[in-house]
Scaffold this motif. Structure first.
Motif, PDB file in Angstrom:
ATOM      1  N   HIS A   2      12.385  -3.736  -8.612  1.00 33.91           N
ATOM      2  CA  HIS A   2      11.321  -2.775  -8.895  1.00 33.91           C
ATOM      3  C   HIS A   2      10.807  -2.127  -7.608  1.00 33.91           C
ATOM      4  O   HIS A   2      10.367  -0.979  -7.624  1.00 33.91           O
ATOM      5  N   ILE A   3      10.886  -2.847  -6.482  1.00 40.35           N
ATOM      6  CA  ILE A   3      10.474  -2.255  -5.209  1.00 40.35           C
ATOM      7  C   ILE A   3      11.403  -1.110  -4.836  1.00 40.35           C
ATOM      8  O   ILE A   3      10.957  -0.027  -4.438  1.00 40.35           O
ATOM      9  N   LEU A   4      12.693  -1.334  -4.975  1.00 43.98           N
ATOM     10  CA  LEU A   4      13.670  -0.309  -4.626  1.00 43.98           C
ATOM     11  C   LEU A   4      13.518   0.916  -5.532  1.00 43.98           C
ATOM     12  O   LEU A   4      13.531   2.067  -5.056  1.00 43.98           O
ATOM     13  N   ILE A   5      13.349   0.692  -6.823  1.00 39.19           N
ATOM     14  CA  ILE A   5      13.188   1.815  -7.760  1.00 39.19           C
ATOM     15  C   ILE A   5      11.924   2.602  -7.426  1.00 39.19           C
ATOM     16  O   ILE A   5      11.912   3.836  -7.465  1.00 39.19           O
ATOM     17  N   TRP A   6      10.866   1.886  -7.098  1.00 38.03           N
ATOM     18  CA  TRP A   6       9.603   2.532  -6.729  1.00 38.03           C
ATOM     19  C   TRP A   6       9.793   3.418  -5.492  1.00 38.03           C
ATOM     20  O   TRP A   6       9.372   4.582  -5.480  1.00 38.03           O
ATOM     21  N   LEU A 106       8.222   0.846   7.662  1.00 33.79           N
ATOM     22  CA  LEU A 106       7.637  -0.308   8.336  1.00 33.79           C
ATOM     23  C   LEU A 106       6.247  -0.632   7.790  1.00 33.79           C
ATOM     24  O   LEU A 106       5.910  -1.804   7.554  1.00 33.79           O
ATOM     25  N   LEU A 107       5.436   0.398   7.590  1.00 32.57           N
ATOM     26  CA  LEU A 107       4.106   0.160   7.039  1.00 32.57           C
ATOM     27  C   LEU A 107       4.193  -0.329   5.598  1.00 32.57           C
ATOM     28  O   LEU A 107       3.460  -1.245   5.200  1.00 32.57           O
ATOM     29  N   PHE A 108       5.083   0.252   4.823  1.00 32.67           N
ATOM     30  CA  PHE A 108       5.246  -0.209   3.444  1.00 32.67           C
ATOM     31  C   PHE A 108       5.679  -1.665   3.417  1.00 32.67           C
ATOM     32  O   PHE A 108       5.115  -2.481   2.671  1.00 32.67           O
ATOM     33  N   ALA A 109       6.679  -2.001   4.223  1.00 36.64           N
ATOM     34  CA  ALA A 109       7.176  -3.380   4.232  1.00 36.64           C
ATOM     35  C   ALA A 109       6.094  -4.351   4.698  1.00 36.64           C
ATOM     36  O   ALA A 109       5.904  -5.423   4.096  1.00 36.64           O
ATOM     37  N   GLY A 110       5.373  -3.987   5.764  1.00 32.40           N
ATOM     38  CA  GLY A 110       4.344  -4.880   6.278  1.00 32.40           C
ATOM     39  C   GLY A 110       3.246  -5.158   5.278  1.00 32.40           C
ATOM     40  O   GLY A 110       2.880  -6.327   5.032  1.00 32.40           O
ATOM     41  N   TRP A 111       2.732  -4.102   4.656  1.00 33.82           N
ATOM     42  CA  TRP A 111       1.634  -4.317   3.705  1.00 33.82           C
ATOM     43  C   TRP A 111       2.140  -4.890   2.395  1.00 33.82           C
ATOM     44  O   TRP A 111       1.411  -5.637   1.712  1.00 33.82           O
ATOM     45  N   ALA A 112       3.387  -4.615   2.015  1.00 32.59           N
ATOM     46  CA  ALA A 112       3.938  -5.216   0.804  1.00 32.59           C
ATOM     47  C   ALA A 112       4.118  -6.725   0.979  1.00 32.59           C
ATOM     48  O   ALA A 112       3.869  -7.505   0.048  1.00 32.59           O
ATOM     49  N   VAL A 113       4.539  -7.133   2.167  1.00 29.69           N
ATOM     50  CA  VAL A 113       4.666  -8.576   2.435  1.00 29.69           C
ATOM     51  C   VAL A 113       3.306  -9.251   2.338  1.00 29.69           C
ATOM     52  O   VAL A 113       3.167 -10.346   1.776  1.00 29.69           O
ATOM     53  N   LEU A 114       2.278  -8.605   2.880  1.00 26.88           N
ATOM     54  CA  LEU A 114       0.930  -9.173   2.765  1.00 26.88           C
ATOM     55  C   LEU A 114       0.531  -9.288   1.299  1.00 26.88           C
ATOM     56  O   LEU A 114       0.013 -10.322   0.864  1.00 26.88           O
ATOM     57  N   VAL A 177       2.173  -5.289 -11.097  1.00 23.90           N
ATOM     58  CA  VAL A 177       3.018  -5.136  -9.916  1.00 23.90           C
ATOM     59  C   VAL A 177       2.768  -3.785  -9.271  1.00 23.90           C
ATOM     60  O   VAL A 177       2.687  -3.662  -8.037  1.00 23.90           O
ATOM     61  N   ALA A 178       2.623  -2.755 -10.091  1.00 19.37           N
ATOM     62  CA  ALA A 178       2.387  -1.400  -9.576  1.00 19.37           C
ATOM     63  C   ALA A 178       1.114  -1.338  -8.747  1.00 19.37           C
ATOM     64  O   ALA A 178       1.038  -0.569  -7.777  1.00 19.37           O
ATOM     65  N   TYR A 179       0.103  -2.118  -9.108  1.00 15.81           N
ATOM     66  CA  TYR A 179      -1.151  -2.135  -8.337  1.00 15.81           C
ATOM     67  C   TYR A 179      -0.869  -2.450  -6.870  1.00 15.81           C
ATOM     68  O   TYR A 179      -1.338  -1.764  -5.964  1.00 15.81           O
ATOM     69  N   ASN A 180      -0.099  -3.487  -6.625  1.00 18.12           N
ATOM     70  CA  ASN A 180       0.188  -3.897  -5.249  1.00 18.12           C
ATOM     71  C   ASN A 180       1.178  -2.962  -4.563  1.00 18.12           C
ATOM     72  O   ASN A 180       1.069  -2.707  -3.356  1.00 18.12           O
ATOM     73  N   LEU A 181       2.136  -2.431  -5.303  1.00 17.42           N
ATOM     74  CA  LEU A 181       3.039  -1.444  -4.719  1.00 17.42           C
ATOM     75  C   LEU A 181       2.285  -0.169  -4.350  1.00 17.42           C
ATOM     76  O   LEU A 181       2.579   0.462  -3.329  1.00 17.42           O
TER      77      LEU A 181
END
Length: 778
Positions: A2-6, A106-114, A177-181
């Motif tokens: 779902h992350i990739l599709i988003w 990078l920002l997406f990955a960093g905040w998504a990991v959090l 899930v969409a909330y956090n994405l």
């Protein structure tokens, strides 16, 4: 997956929007590429909203897919005719494009990991934001129904949640899930757009690629990662430094040396990071009399609130990028009535004006607090551009700028007219700040890093024109801009029974800022009139507005339910953080130019060293706070914002999922109605199925008509507590309730005595452990 599709959906929206910006922003070095994703999402969200609002097409996955496909098709056809130019751009600027994408990812990955380590939608305003997201997804035709006040539409600026909901529907992503994405995407869109705006300012001024990229990275860092300087105090405290007298003098609530037990590099107090957003306060006899909020983007991302002021940042940066693009036109007026040349519509400026109107309208619909500030920003920028074109003539500048500004602001209203006609506000005018103002030490803690960059930039710009200083109309206007907030305070102060003799004590507090604003405004006007490089004028204008925004809350505040300056400090400081991040990044590049020119290298070096020290101090907070709040991580890692409910209340979680997927659109439910900032209202918030009432304090904030919600809490209580099935049925019919939720909160609040009657008027629709959902018989 779902992350990739988003991410693919976001990229497609950006690529669909880029050819438009490429054509309309020909003099921007990145041709608008860094703002293309926010524009693509704005267009997709707006089209789905307006078509739904007008009952032309429903807001559904198929509609959204068709809209995106239509955008891509139109954009591809347009781009194909200009394929050689677009290909040449990518060949020449591939480094720029790569930098923008790397910042975004990078920002997406960093905040998504959090978010994966701390996914819960469980505190502060998170349930409210989640309710708006679910309401937007459930709305077949607009406006969405308020999940906490069935039968009434959402009375809030919800467009950001609508856009996030459109992405969720388009990609088939569950809203939890969409909330956090959406949170991670907001941070990434903000950072990459800030990168692009600063990059364009520096590169357009013939700056070297390396310096322009450095300015972009600094802007993204300041805006999305850095904190205020309170974080450095937390590090000092955790390390055992500081004295009791220091902490007493600082007087930051909760920051006491004796309580500084350390968990390594930060406090063992799990909420120590909260203090950075509550620095400013004045204590009398141990009680705070000036409680204010000073959030900044990194704090918001860590907190996890998908709130209006957070979601609006990418749109504001898109708006500023379009303003900069309009700055590049030799004649920015969309309608020419010149006698010495061709008259008629000028389509390129007109198209930019249309986009500006749409974007400003989207900014307002996403966060209404942004409308007066950025409408004023456009007025100022349009005037400055016309002032430069008119060779310093105020009358000619006003006559050129006014029609364009009026058209943009009018379009912003018209594009979203259905929303504005239904929106109600509790705004009741401006009020003077009386009891307390910001202590200098607190002000420096919040703004020290930015002021260190912006003040030398302003003073340098003023010094260049000081030999030409005359008290002319520009000087008078600059003085008015600098002292207008104080004049507003003075007259409001007298109107509220204040003493005339108070004028000097209040003026003395704000005089340094007022003088700095005067210098910035005068330098901006002079450089515009004398055709100085447009990027410098633009950056000076951002600096001036940012300084005004941090001065206003010292003098006046916007009247609302709270009748304090809390919200005014909160909202204006947030806007100023964005403006001063861009201005500070541009200013730092000026230092490089001064250094290269051999101008006072000792002073420039000292200034640069001090800035690096403060920048490093501001970078401690975000990773430390993120690691503290995330704790040891949620195991297994997940972006499911309801995973904590699945773990603690599995039956409730499955009931929510069934309501999400099977409850028909337009149906309503009832659950226990109790206080704000609690678990009450969780089922309606998480499913989007509206309940009779939840979080009544928020309804009081949102709605000017209390009759819409008064009495509902008593009706809900009677539904659960009465033993008379007919009475309960009549109340359920009154609100057209289809589902009755009975769980541990309902039993705890209302007891068991009235629960058995539901079997006489409803069928069991869901039952598991201590949760029963009844469907009312029709």
């Amino acid at each position: 997956m779902h992350i990739l599709i988003w991410l693919i959906a976001v990229q497609i929206a950006g690529f669909a929007a880029f050819p438009v910006l490429f054509r309309l922003l020909p003099r921007l070095p990145d041709r608008g590429y860094s703002a293309s994703k926010p524009l693509g999402l704005l267009l997709l969200g707006y089209l789905s909203w307006i078509l739904s609002q007008l009952h032309v097409l429903p807001s559904a996955q198929l509609t959204l897919a068709l809209l995106l496909a239509a955008m891509v098709a139109a954009s591809s056809a347009y781009a194909w005719r200009r394929r050689r130019r677009i290909a040449a751009f990518f060949r020449a600027e591939w480094r720029t494009v790569l930098a923008v994408e790397l910042v975004f990812l990078l920002l997406f990955a960093g905040w998504a990991v959090l978010r994966a380590n701390d996914p819960g939608i469980s505190h502060t305003e998170q349930p409210m934001d989640f309710s708006f997201l679910n309401a937007s997804v459930r709305a077949f035709y607009g406006p969405p129904e308020d999940p906490w006040l069935s039968g009434e539409s959402v009375s809030y600026y919800y467009f950001g949640h609508w856009v996030a909901g459109a992405l969720a529907e388009l990609t088939g992503t569950a809203t939890q899930v969409a909330y956090n994405l959406a949170l991670a995407s907001t941070a990434a869109l903000t950072g990459s757009a800030a990168f692009g705006l600063a990059y364009n300012l520096v590169r357009w001024r013939r700056g070297r690629l390396r310096i322009a990229v450095g300015a972009g990275l600094l802007a993204a860092l300041l805006l999305t990662v850095c904190s205020n300087l309170e974080g450095a105090l937390e590090l000092l405290r955790a390390a055992g430094g500081g004295s009791a007298s220091l902490w007493s003098w600082l007087a930051i609530d909760g920051l006491h040396g004796e309580a500084g037990a350390s968990a390594g590099l930060w406090s063992s107090d799990s909420w120590w990071w909260w203090r950075a957003s509550r620095v400013i306060n004045t204590f009398v006899d141990g009680h705070g009399i000036d409680y204010t909020i000073q959030e900044f983007p990194a704090f918001s991302y860590i907190l996890g609130d998908l709130h209006a002021h957070v979601i609006s940042l990418p749109l504001v940066l898109l708006f500023l990028t379009l303003c900069l693009g309009l700055f590049t036109y030799r004649d920015m007026t969309p309608l020419s009535l010149r006698r010495d040349g061709p008259s008629g519509l000028r389509w390129a400026p007109l198209a930019v004006v249309l986009l500006l109107g749409l974007t400003l309208g989207g900014v307002a619909f996403t966060n209404m607090w942004d409308l007066p500030v950025f409408a004023s920003a456009f007025l100022g920028l349009a005037f400055l551009r016309s002032y430069a074109q008119a060779g310093g003539s105020f009358l000619a500048a006003a006559s050129r700028a006014t029609p364009t500004a009026a058209l943009v602001i009018g379009l912003a209203w018209v594009f979203f007219l259905p929303y504005h006609l239904s929106f109600s506000s509790q705004f009741d005018g401006l009020h003077p700040v009386q009891a307390a103002t910001t202590r200098p030490v607190h002000f420096v803690l919040v703004w020290g890093l930015f002021l260190l960059a912006v003040i030398p930039f302003v003073l340098s710009a003023f010094w260049q024109v000081s030999r030409h200083l005359r008290f002319t109309l520009p000087a008078a206007l600059a003085v008015l801009i600098g002292f207008l907030p104080y004049l507003a305070w003075y007259f409001l102060h007298l109107e509220n029974g204040g003493l005339v003799a108070d004028w000097w004590s209040r003026l003395a507090r704000v005089l340094p800022l007022a003088v700095l604003i005067v210098l910035a405004a005068y330098a901006t006007l002079w450089h515009a009139a004398h055709r100085s490089p447009a990027p410098a004028v633009f950056a000076l204008a951002l600096s001036t507005l940012g300084l005004v925004l941090i001065t206003v809350p010292e003098l006046v505040f916007v009247g609302d339910l709270f009748q304090t300056r809390m919200n005014t400090v909160f909202k204006l400081y947030y806007q100023a953080w964005l403006l001063l991040s861009i201005a500070a990044a541009f200013a730092a590049c000026q230092w490089a130019a001064w250094w290269s020119a051999g101008t006072s290298r000792l002073a420039v070096g000292a200034l640069g060293a001090a800035f690096v020290v403060l920048l490093a101090a501001s970078l401690y907070y975000t990773p430390a706070a993120a690691l503290t709040k995330a704790g040891h991580g949620f195991e297994p890692l997940t972006l499911n914002g309801l995973a904590h409910v699945e773990w603690s209340r599995p039956a409730e979680y499955r009931a929510i999922l069934r309501l999400q997927s099977e409850a028909p659109r337009g149906s309503a439910m009832v659950e226990a109605a109790a206080g704000d900032y609690t678990e009450y209202g969780r089922v309606s918030s998480s499913s989007g199925v509206p309940t009779i009432l939840a979080w009544p304090g928020h309804q009081h904030q949102w709605r000017s008509d209390p009759s819409l919600y008064e009495g509902r809490d008593e009706d809900v209580r009677r539904i659960y507590t009465t033993t008379d099935a007919a009475e309960a049925k009549a109340l359920l019919d009154k609100y057209d309730v289809r589902y009755i939720y009975v769980g541990h909160r309902e039993r705890q609040l209302y007891g068991e005595d009235g629960m058995s009657k539901f079997e006489r008027i409803a069928d069991v629709w869901f039952a598991e452990d201590d949760v029963i959902v009844y469907e009312v018989r029709r």
